[in-house]
Scaffold this motif. Structure first.
Motif, PDB file in Angstrom:
ATOM      1  N   SER A 133       0.824  -1.199   0.000  1.00  0.00           N
ATOM      2  CA  SER A 133       0.000   0.000   0.000  1.00  0.00           C
ATOM      3  C   SER A 133       0.866   1.260   0.000  1.00  0.00           C
ATOM      4  O   SER A 133       0.560   2.234  -0.705  1.00  0.00           O
ATOM      5  N   VAL A 134       1.949   1.247   0.762  1.00  0.00           N
ATOM      6  CA  VAL A 134       2.860   2.390   0.801  1.00  0.00           C
ATOM      7  C   VAL A 134       3.508   2.595  -0.563  1.00  0.00           C
ATOM      8  O   VAL A 134       3.591   3.725  -1.068  1.00  0.00           O
ATOM      9  N   VAL A 135       3.950   1.502  -1.190  1.00  0.00           N
ATOM     10  CA  VAL A 135       4.577   1.586  -2.510  1.00  0.00           C
ATOM     11  C   VAL A 135       3.574   2.126  -3.535  1.00  0.00           C
ATOM     12  O   VAL A 135       3.902   3.004  -4.335  1.00  0.00           O
ATOM     13  N   ALA A 136       2.355   1.626  -3.488  1.00  0.00           N
ATOM     14  CA  ALA A 136       1.338   2.086  -4.428  1.00  0.00           C
ATOM     15  C   ALA A 136       1.027   3.561  -4.221  1.00  0.00           C
ATOM     16  O   ALA A 136       0.849   4.305  -5.195  1.00  0.00           O
ATOM     17  N   SER A 137       0.993   4.010  -2.976  1.00  0.00           N
ATOM     18  CA  SER A 137       0.737   5.428  -2.691  1.00  0.00           C
ATOM     19  C   SER A 137       1.844   6.315  -3.244  1.00  0.00           C
ATOM     20  O   SER A 137       1.583   7.381  -3.803  1.00  0.00           O
ATOM     21  N   LYS A 138       3.090   5.860  -3.111  1.00  0.00           N
ATOM     22  CA  LYS A 138       4.216   6.631  -3.640  1.00  0.00           C
ATOM     23  C   LYS A 138       4.150   6.719  -5.166  1.00  0.00           C
ATOM     24  O   LYS A 138       4.419   7.778  -5.744  1.00  0.00           O
ATOM     25  N   ILE A 139       3.800   5.617  -5.804  1.00  0.00           N
ATOM     26  CA  ILE A 139       3.685   5.610  -7.275  1.00  0.00           C
ATOM     27  C   ILE A 139       2.593   6.560  -7.724  1.00  0.00           C
ATOM     28  O   ILE A 139       2.770   7.354  -8.660  1.00  0.00           O
ATOM     29  N   LEU A 140       1.434   6.514  -7.048  1.00  0.00           N
ATOM     30  CA  LEU A 140       0.329   7.399  -7.417  1.00  0.00           C
ATOM     31  C   LEU A 140       0.655   8.852  -7.151  1.00  0.00           C
ATOM     32  O   LEU A 140       0.270   9.749  -7.906  1.00  0.00           O
ATOM     33  N   ALA A 141       1.397   9.122  -6.059  1.00  0.00           N
ATOM     34  CA  ALA A 141       1.774  10.510  -5.755  1.00  0.00           C
ATOM     35  C   ALA A 141       2.745  11.034  -6.809  1.00  0.00           C
ATOM     36  O   ALA A 141       2.640  12.197  -7.240  1.00  0.00           O
ATOM     37  N   LYS A 142       3.658  10.190  -7.243  1.00  0.00           N
ATOM     38  CA  LYS A 142       4.620  10.596  -8.253  1.00  0.00           C
ATOM     39  C   LYS A 142       3.940  10.845  -9.597  1.00  0.00           C
ATOM     40  O   LYS A 142       4.313  11.748 -10.328  1.00  0.00           O
ATOM     41  N   ALA A 143       2.886  10.051  -9.867  1.00  0.00           N
ATOM     42  CA  ALA A 143       2.144  10.216 -11.123  1.00  0.00           C
ATOM     43  C   ALA A 143       1.109  11.343 -11.011  1.00  0.00           C
ATOM     44  O   ALA A 143       0.431  11.631 -11.991  1.00  0.00           O
ATOM     45  N   LYS A 144       0.981  11.918  -9.822  1.00  0.00           N
ATOM     46  CA  LYS A 144       0.025  13.008  -9.552  1.00  0.00           C
ATOM     47  C   LYS A 144      -1.407  12.573  -9.858  1.00  0.00           C
ATOM     48  O   LYS A 144      -2.175  13.302 -10.483  1.00  0.00           O
ATOM     49  N   ILE A 145      -1.729  11.384  -9.370  1.00  0.00           N
ATOM     50  CA  ILE A 145      -3.104  10.869  -9.545  1.00  0.00           C
ATOM     51  C   ILE A 145      -3.821  10.930  -8.216  1.00  0.00           C
ATOM     52  O   ILE A 145      -3.367  10.596  -7.206  1.00  0.00           O
TER      53      ILE A 145
END
Length: 51
Positions: A39-51
């Motif tokens: 979940s933490v990894v997915a949150s970081k990916i989404l934050a980086k993609a600005k989604i």
């Protein structure tokens, strides 16, 4: 042409009890999986993609 419907095997006596107890054990273990790291990894990916 119609395809014949196969009968479904039914567990009885000892095999049925073993199956039922295995289902109960697996159901109890189902919620013990911890996905917090994913979940933490997915949150970081989404934050980086600005989604």
């Amino acid at each position: 042409m119609a395809i014949a419907i196969k009968s479904i095997p039914v567990l009885r006596d000892k095999p049925a009890q073993v199956f039922t107890s295995a289902v109960a054990l697996n159901t109890a273990k189902k919620s013990s999986v911890d996905f917090s790291k994913q979940s933490v990894v997915a949150s970081k990916i989404l934050a980086k993609a600005k989604i």
